[in-house]
Structures are given as C-alpha cells and as structure tokens.
Motif scaffolding. Structure first.
Motif, PDB file in Angstrom:
ATOM      1  N   GLN A 124      12.806  46.796  34.254  1.00  0.00           N
ATOM      2  CA  GLN A 124      12.614  46.505  32.832  1.00  0.00           C
ATOM      3  C   GLN A 124      12.049  47.725  32.109  1.00  0.00           C
ATOM      4  OE1 GLN A 124      13.665  43.717  31.016  1.00  0.00           O
ATOM      5  NE2 GLN A 124      13.251  45.267  29.456  1.00  0.00           N
ATOM      6  N   VAL A 164      14.928  50.021  31.563  1.00  0.00           N
ATOM      7  CA  VAL A 164      15.752  49.611  30.423  1.00  0.00           C
ATOM      8  C   VAL A 164      15.159  50.122  29.120  1.00  0.00           C
ATOM      9  CG1 VAL A 164      16.416  47.608  29.015  1.00  0.00           C
ATOM     10  CG2 VAL A 164      16.814  47.587  31.485  1.00  0.00           C
ATOM     11  N   TYR A 215      20.167  47.051  34.166  1.00  0.00           N
ATOM     12  CA  TYR A 215      20.503  45.661  33.819  1.00  0.00           C
ATOM     13  C   TYR A 215      21.050  44.916  35.032  1.00  0.00           C
ATOM     14  CZ  TYR A 215      20.000  45.953  28.698  1.00  0.00           C
ATOM     15  OH  TYR A 215      19.514  46.040  27.417  1.00  0.00           O
ATOM     16  N   GLU A 216      21.883  45.581  35.803  1.00  0.00           N
ATOM     17  CA  GLU A 216      22.462  44.940  36.981  1.00  0.00           C
ATOM     18  C   GLU A 216      21.376  44.497  37.956  1.00  0.00           C
ATOM     19  OE1 GLU A 216      25.560  45.919  40.664  1.00  0.00           O
ATOM     20  OE2 GLU A 216      25.267  47.378  39.038  1.00  0.00           O
ATOM     21  N   GLN A 271      21.104  40.846  34.727  1.00  0.00           N
ATOM     22  CA  GLN A 271      21.672  40.664  33.392  1.00  0.00           C
ATOM     23  C   GLN A 271      23.091  41.245  33.392  1.00  0.00           C
ATOM     24  OE1 GLN A 271      17.381  41.852  31.679  1.00  0.00           O
ATOM     25  NE2 GLN A 271      18.870  41.528  30.064  1.00  0.00           N
ATOM     26  N   GLU A 318      25.046  42.308  29.998  1.00  0.00           N
ATOM     27  CA  GLU A 318      24.496  43.539  29.434  1.00  0.00           C
ATOM     28  C   GLU A 318      24.885  44.748  30.281  1.00  0.00           C
ATOM     29  OE1 GLU A 318      22.841  40.790  29.920  1.00  0.00           O
ATOM     30  OE2 GLU A 318      21.762  40.219  28.085  1.00  0.00           O
ATOM     31  N   ALA A 319      24.913  44.542  31.613  1.00  0.00           N
ATOM     32  CA  ALA A 319      25.297  45.628  32.511  1.00  0.00           C
ATOM     33  C   ALA A 319      26.742  46.036  32.280  1.00  0.00           C
ATOM     34  CB  ALA A 319      25.096  45.203  33.969  1.00  0.00           C
TER      35      ALA A 319
END
Length: 285
Positions: free
Chosen positions: A221, A224, A247-248, A252, A255-256
């Motif tokens: 996070q 990100v 993200y992966e 998520q 988003e990825a």
C-alpha cells in the motif's frame, strides 16, 4: 547521459522480476519506512561495502569488450594522449573520453573519467555527475564482481557533493539509494530518502525508490502511494508497471490490469507487451 528508454525499461522489468515477483528477501527492510533511526548522512565504519575497491582498468577493459573495435580504438588513442598530457589538458581529454562512453551507455567506464574531472575541479555538479554514473554502473554493469566497488565509489561521490552543499536533494537521494541497495545500513538510506520527500514531496527519484523499497519489504500500500506520486509528476512505463505489481500483490486485480495496460501503452516494447498480456490473462481468470 541516461540510458535509452527501451534499455531502461527492460532493466527495470528484469530487476522487478528478480527482486519482487520472485519475492527475494531484502535484509534490514523489515521496519516501517516511517521509523526514525536517527541515522547520520555518511557511511559508518562497520559498513562492509567501504572495504571493497574496484580498479578502473578492469572496468574499462570489460567495457571495451562491449563496444565496437573502432570506438575502442578511439578511446585508447585518447587514453594515450591523456597519459602524456599536461594538467590543463587532462580535463578536456577526460571529458572527451567520458562522452564516448556515454554515447554507448557504458556508465561504469564513464564514471571514472567523471571522477577524475571532479577531483581536478571539485564542484557540486561534477561530483553529482560522477555519483550518478557510478550509480548507473553498480546497477547495470555486466561484471557483478565490480558492483560493490562501484557502489562504494558512488557513495564517496555523493558524500563529496554533500560536503559542498549539505542541502542538495539530488546528492541525498543518490546516497540514500546506494545505502539501501548494497550496504549494511539500509534504514540509513530510507531515512535519507524520507528526508528528501519531506522537503520535496513530489521528488520523482526519491518517491520511485521508496516505492520499490516498499515493494521489497512487502509494504504494497505504501508502494502504491509512492508510485501514484511519481505518475502524477512523470507517468513513465516503469512507474505504471510497478504500480500494477503493487496492486496485484494487494489483490486489487482490476486496478492492476489498468496499470499494466498503461505501462504497455507507454512503453510500446514487444517484451513488455508479451509479459503484460500474460499477466492480464492471469488476472482476468
């Protein structure tokens, strides 16, 4: 001179695959990046990298094997001229040699010429250039036995720059990256980089490296947030790619996919396209 875009992207992908996707552990990065260790700005005496040296001749010899014979001959002529030159002539010749190495992206070899220039003319700019070339060298040089020596040279150059201007953010960033990358003081490097983004919250290089270091320590996070900051300033393919990977790892997937697609679009590189397409297929299942 920076690496050409395609080469830089490919190097970034390889580094990511080796360090992040295969989940190699990075010693010393288990603490949260916000923890204050009260570190100083210079290398400590127990840092093992400080005992490692690298010979310019060996690096240059390997570099000559990676360029065409004509250019190697041109450089060797300049080197002969350098050996017989007066003190006033040496800087000009070193600049010519450095440019020839830069033109073929041989940063490790170029770094030694820039270091010589900085020793003769110790300005902030000259030491920063030397530090940046040694950094590119320890990150990309083919002969990995020279890595620690080149890294030590980078640390020395950035420390010289900081002696001239203790507020310079480029020097602090380069030094921070070097500490985290290959010394026994990774948290010292993290604190330097955090200090940079405190003064300059949108600093691209510091945020990019803090993002990658957050990935290495599993703080996805935080990664990100760092990569979003980078993209807001300069939306590079590698920043989007690292954002997609972060993200992966957070699960998520949508988003990825979007981030990977953006990376592919900006890079327009067949190798990246093939990899991203496989990734998107996996995430879509």
């Amino acid at each position: 001179m920076m690496l050409k875009s395609k080469q830089y992207i490919l190097i970034g992908i390889v580094a990511l695959l080796v360090v992040v996707l295969y989940n190699l552990d990075i010693k010393g990065l288990v603490k949260q990046e916000g923890e204050n260790e009260g570190m100083q700005n210079t290398a400590t005496s127990n840092d093992k990298s400080q005992t490692v040296e690298v010979e310019a001749a060996s690096v240059i010899s390997v570099s000559k094997q990676m360029i065409n014979e004509s250019l190697a001959a041109d450089i060797e002529k300049l080197e002969k001229d350098l050996a017989a030159a007066s003190a006033d002539e040496k800087i000009s010749l070193q600049e010519q040699i450095a440019k020839k190495w830069d033109d073929v992206n041989q940063s490790a070899a170029a770094a030694f010429s820039y270091e010589s220039i900085a020793k003769a003319k110790p300005t902030l700019k000259n030491w920063l250039i030397a530090g940046d070339r040694f950094t590119e060298g320890y990150q990309n040089f083919r002969d990995t036995t020279a890595t620690l020596g080149l890294l030590n040279k980078a640390i020395n150059a950035y420390n010289k720059a900081i002696e001239i201007d203790s507020t310079n953010l480029d020097a602090k960033t380069g030094l921070g990256v070097a500490y985290v990358t290959g010394t026994q003081n990774p948290m010292q490097g993290i604190q330097l980089l955090l200090g940079v983004v405190k003064e300059d919250p949108k600093n691209e290089k510091a945020n990019m490296n803090l993002g990658m270091f957050s990935m290495k320590s599993g703080q996805f996070q935080k990664a990100v947030d760092r990569f979003k900051t980078v993209i807001a300033v300069k939306p590079t393919p590698e920043a989007w790619f690292y954002l997609g990977t972060s993200y992966e790892n957070l699960g998520q997937k949508s988003e990825a996919v979007l981030a990977y697609e953006k990376s592919k679009e900006l890079a327009a590189d067949p190798s990246l396209t093939e990899f991203v397409d496989r990734k998107i297929k996996e995430l879509s299942n």
